[in-house]
Design a protein around this motif. Structure first.
Motif, PDB file in Angstrom:
ATOM      1  N   UNK A   1       4.191   5.003   8.778  1.00 44.84           N
ATOM      2  CA  UNK A   1       3.526   4.239   7.719  1.00 44.84           C
ATOM      3  C   UNK A   1       2.638   3.101   8.220  1.00 44.84           C
ATOM      4  N   UNK A   2       2.762   2.719   9.472  1.00 39.96           N
ATOM      5  CA  UNK A   2       1.887   1.688  10.032  1.00 39.96           C
ATOM      6  C   UNK A   2       0.687   2.290  10.747  1.00 39.96           C
ATOM      7  N   UNK A   3       0.561   3.620  10.727  1.00 40.20           N
ATOM      8  CA  UNK A   3      -0.587   4.286  11.330  1.00 40.20           C
ATOM      9  C   UNK A   3      -0.414   4.635  12.796  1.00 40.20           C
TER      10      UNK A   3
ATOM     11  N   UNK B   1      -2.434  13.098  21.332  1.00 38.81           N
ATOM     12  CA  UNK B   1      -1.659  11.861  21.483  1.00 38.81           C
ATOM     13  C   UNK B   1      -2.539  10.718  21.972  1.00 38.81           C
ATOM     14  N   UNK B   2      -3.416  11.003  22.927  1.00 35.45           N
ATOM     15  CA  UNK B   2      -4.266   9.948  23.485  1.00 35.45           C
ATOM     16  C   UNK B   2      -5.285   9.456  22.478  1.00 35.45           C
ATOM     17  N   UNK B   3      -5.951  10.382  21.760  1.00 34.70           N
ATOM     18  CA  UNK B   3      -7.040  10.007  20.857  1.00 34.70           C
ATOM     19  C   UNK B   3      -6.578   9.737  19.439  1.00 34.70           C
ATOM     20  N   UNK B   4      -5.377  10.207  19.088  1.00 32.76           N
ATOM     21  CA  UNK B   4      -4.898  10.029  17.724  1.00 32.76           C
ATOM     22  C   UNK B   4      -5.647  10.852  16.707  1.00 32.76           C
TER      23      UNK B   4
ATOM     24  N   UNK C   1       3.739  -6.405  -6.843  1.00 27.32           N
ATOM     25  CA  UNK C   1       2.478  -5.736  -6.540  1.00 27.32           C
ATOM     26  C   UNK C   1       2.008  -5.869  -5.115  1.00 27.32           C
ATOM     27  N   UNK C   2       2.688  -6.657  -4.286  1.00 23.09           N
ATOM     28  CA  UNK C   2       2.273  -6.793  -2.882  1.00 23.09           C
ATOM     29  C   UNK C   2       2.600  -5.514  -2.116  1.00 23.09           C
ATOM     30  N   UNK C   3       1.819  -5.252  -1.076  1.00 25.17           N
ATOM     31  CA  UNK C   3       1.927  -3.995  -0.333  1.00 25.17           C
ATOM     32  C   UNK C   3       3.023  -4.062   0.722  1.00 25.17           C
ATOM     33  N   UNK C   4       3.737  -2.935   0.864  1.00 25.77           N
ATOM     34  CA  UNK C   4       4.731  -2.796   1.928  1.00 25.77           C
ATOM     35  C   UNK C   4       4.181  -1.888   3.015  1.00 25.77           C
ATOM     36  N   UNK C   5       3.730  -0.699   2.631  1.00 24.01           N
ATOM     37  CA  UNK C   5       3.235   0.292   3.595  1.00 24.01           C
ATOM     38  C   UNK C   5       2.404   1.319   2.847  1.00 24.01           C
ATOM     39  N   UNK C   6       1.669   2.135   3.603  1.00 22.95           N
ATOM     40  CA  UNK C   6       0.819   3.161   2.999  1.00 22.95           C
ATOM     41  C   UNK C   6       0.728   4.360   3.919  1.00 22.95           C
ATOM     42  N   UNK C   7       0.481   5.536   3.329  1.00 24.49           N
ATOM     43  CA  UNK C   7       0.266   6.729   4.146  1.00 24.49           C
ATOM     44  C   UNK C   7      -1.197   6.790   4.585  1.00 24.49           C
ATOM     45  N   UNK C   8      -1.599   7.915   5.167  1.00 26.41           N
ATOM     46  CA  UNK C   8      -2.948   8.050   5.727  1.00 26.41           C
ATOM     47  C   UNK C   8      -4.021   7.746   4.689  1.00 26.41           C
ATOM     48  N   UNK C   9      -3.935   8.373   3.488  1.00 29.28           N
ATOM     49  CA  UNK C   9      -4.924   8.131   2.435  1.00 29.28           C
ATOM     50  C   UNK C   9      -4.844   6.708   1.911  1.00 29.28           C
TER      51      UNK C   9
END
Length: 667
Positions: free
Chosen positions: A171-173, A140-143, A245-253
């Motif tokens: 989705x925001x990391x 949790x601390x280091x992610x 085509x504008x971005x909303x969100x993305x997963x880790x990759x």
């Protein structure tokens, strides 16, 4: 109750660390060392007084579970699947929220009492501030995913445990949960948990992606992977987009792809993110209008992302019609002569899109590309797909016509214009192309004197045959091609700048075959063309296809065509195998650049070769000599190393005057 010697030693180590004497065992990693220092300095945890397990009340637990209810619903399948793989190995499974509270738990009932005592249970608090260094709290601390193995725990009561945890991000990391597997007993070796770390990481990503798909189920989602076959099953990257085509969100990759793009192409402001078309170097119409199916029924579009090939598919929201088909830019009309030149290579897609728009124009076109990339094929496709298709297409190789004849060949001549000419004279190639297309290949090799006359033809649209007094009007479209850098020729004074701008009304750059993502398509197309020409049917076996895909093709499509023609001529039966291909195709290595070796002494025991002129060979000759010596003068082996044919090696030997020892000079 007396502490075990191992736990007493662990406490003494922590106390010395707290006193400023770093006594951490050498095997403890920096991440563990930093966590211990936080426990001592920031959290003020006392290693001499281990804290009891903290378990929330039922009401407090329900509050935590309700705050992550959507995640728990999505994660259930992943939790059950992971536990099913590790339960027989003695692991319990914990899923905690972003504060380290266990909101889901799986464990064996016969270990229930021991698991409760160790804190491996529903409602247990594994935040680093309370439990000290542990997999969940430190993750949790280091992610970052981590294994906290036995003595790496801060609390002495936990040093029998081995715990492996991976973060689950939104989705925001941001870390929103932690997936953990823990065992009461395990081997002493830290390496014994390597597979556990990979397994937990994998399932954390699966849960994360399932949550992403659930969260953006009403949006357009681009799914991408480096492998075409996996993009539908388990594409690693997910990016939710608007219909523009504008971005909303993305997963880790997806976030990793965006970060890599921003490092290469920094935005003007932190708020300026690339759109899907910039990320994948593709047109929005291609992304939103992915073909219904390929030959293997996989709906995927080949794209480029940060100079790497990837495959993209589109996940459309259910329950409502998609507007993208009406709002996306209309696709260019199908033009068979041009469409057949490429599969799903992004660079070729852009080139052909421009070519479709130019096919009905009279503007001059300059085609750039290495030797053998298909410049004449593209020029003829432009001609065949335009309004001049029924008129002549006249191709002239400026490098192949002798300089003394090129003027008469291009401009023609009248009877008696010069000695040795045809009695009735001759219409030049420019006149022969009247009404159609004149294709000037290797225009960079045209002599300067003729460049001046060609410039006049283009400016006045008339040609003056040799010996004539009156010019002849011509209606031609000029398409030129070269593998040379014309701007360098201009700087060197070998090409007229004004002619260059006359020829370069539009510029098309053909990529080399080794750079194309659709090599499989090109190989199939050339193979089919050869079969039709020869009236034969040959199946390309997988080993032959693999070798063809791996080859660098310095001669591009022309070399590929020759290799396939050779294989079809020499194959026994109706199947082409690796052994039917030319030797140059048997390895993935391309042509080797010759460099002068540091030492040119003969190998021990080898005879010294002679040179025909008695003089030492040049630098290239010395390099070739060294290769020949190292291979014991095996010409086939040297040819494979250089990526050329055996006759080419013999020609180079003749050029540098190299003669094999104990052999007659090559002829």
């Amino acid at each position: 109750m007396a502490l075990q010697p191992e736990k007493r030693q662990h406490i003494r180590t922590l106390m010395r660390l707290g006193e400023g004497r770093d006594a951490c065992p050498a095997e403890h990693r920096d991440v563990i060392r930093r966590s211990w220092q936080r426990c001592l300095g920031e959290y003020r945890l006392d290693p001499c007084h281990p804290r009891p397990v903290r378990v929330l009340t039922q009401q407090a637990l329900r509050d935590h579970q309700e705050s992550v209810d959507e995640l728990l619903h999505v994660a259930r399948a992943g939790v059950d699947r992971l536990y099913g793989q590790v339960a027989r190995l003695g692991y319990a499974l914990l899923l905690t929220d972003q504060r380290g509270i266990t909101v889901a738990f799986r464990g064996q009932s016969e270990q229930d009492r021991a698991l409760r005592r160790a804190g491996l249970y529903l409602g247990a608090d594994w935040n680093e501030r309370h439990a000290g260094t542990c997999a969940v709290g430190t993750c949790l601390h280091d992610g970052q995913a981590i294994t906290c193995h036995q003595g790496e725990h801060f609390d002495a009561t936990h040093i029998d445990l081995t715990c492996t945890a991976a973060p689950i991000t939104d989705p925001q990391g941001r870390v929103m949960a932690v997936l953990d597997i823990s065992a009461l007993q395990s081997p002493r070796s830290h390496e014994s948990q390597t597979f556990a770390l990979s397994l937990v990481n994998l399932h954390a990503r699966m849960i994360e992606d399932a949550y992403f798909l659930h969260r953006y189920r009403d949006s357009l989602i681009l799914r991408f992977d480096s492998a075409r076959e996996f993009v539908h099953l388990n594409g690693r990257g997910l990016i939710a987009i608007e219909e523009d085509g504008s971005l909303i969100a993305a997963n880790h990759e997806g976030r990793a792809l965006i970060d890599a793009h921003l490092r290469r192409w920094p935005p003007w402001s932190a708020a300026c993110l690339p759109g899907a078309t910039q990320l994948f170097d593709a047109e929005l119409g291609d992304l939103l209008g992915i073909p219904a199916a390929g030959e293997d029924q996989i709906r995927a579009f080949r794209a480029r992302a940060n100079d790497a090939t990837c495959f993209v598919t589109l996940l459309e929201p259910r329950g409502r019609p998609r507007k993208a088909t009406t709002t996306a830019a209309p696709r260019d009309a199908s033009v068979p002569a041009l469409d057949r030149l490429a599969g799903d290579d992004p660079a070729m897609h852009r080139l052909l899109k421009l070519a479709r728009r130019l096919r009905n124009e009279t503007v001059s076109v300059l085609i750039h590309g290495e030797t053998g990339t298909g410049k004449e094929v593209l020029a003829r496709a432009l001609h065949d797909s335009g309004p001049r298709a029924q008129a002549p297409f006249v191709a002239v190789n400026c490098a192949a016509i002798p300089e003394a004849l090129i003027e008469s060949e291009l401009f023609g001549y009248l009877p008696g214009a010069f000695t040795g000419g045809r009695p009735k004279g001759m219409r030049g190639l420019i006149q022969q192309a009247d009404g159609g297309t004149l294709f000037l290949d290797e225009i960079g090799d045209m002599p300067l004197t003729l460049q001046t006359r060609l410039l006049r033809v283009l400016a006045e649209r008339e040609v003056m045959p040799l010996g004539a007094e009156t010019p002849v009007k011509v209606d031609i479209r000029v398409v030129t091609a070269t593998h040379r850098d014309v701007t360098e020729l201009i700087r060197a004074g070998d090409f007229r700048e004004d002619l260059y701008y006359r020829l370069n009304g539009a510029e098309l750059h053909l990529p080399a075959l080794r750079e194309r993502a659709d090599r499989h398509y090109v190989i199939r197309r050339v193979h089919d063309e050869l079969q039709a020409e020869r009236g034969q049917s040959h199946h390309l076996r997988a080993d032959a296809m693999s070798a063809l895909l791996a080859h660098d093709w310095p001669g591009n499509i022309r070399q590929l065509r020759n290799a396939l023609a050779f294989a079809m001529a020499t194959a026994e039966g109706d199947e082409i195998t690796l052994h039917d291909l030319p030797e140059t195709c048997h390895g993935a290595a391309g042509p080797t650049t010759l460099t002068a070796p540091a030492s040119l002494g003969s190998a021990p025991g080898s005879a010294s070769p002679s040179t025909s002129a008695g003089a030492p060979p040049s630098a290239d000759g010395q390099a070739l000599l060294e290769l020949l010596r190292r291979s014991a003068w095996n010409i086939s082996q040297v040819a494979r190393q250089l990526g050329v044919s055996r006759p080419t090696v013999y020609r180079r030997m003749r050029r540098h005057g190299l003669v094999a020892p104990n052999h007659q000079p090559v002829s």
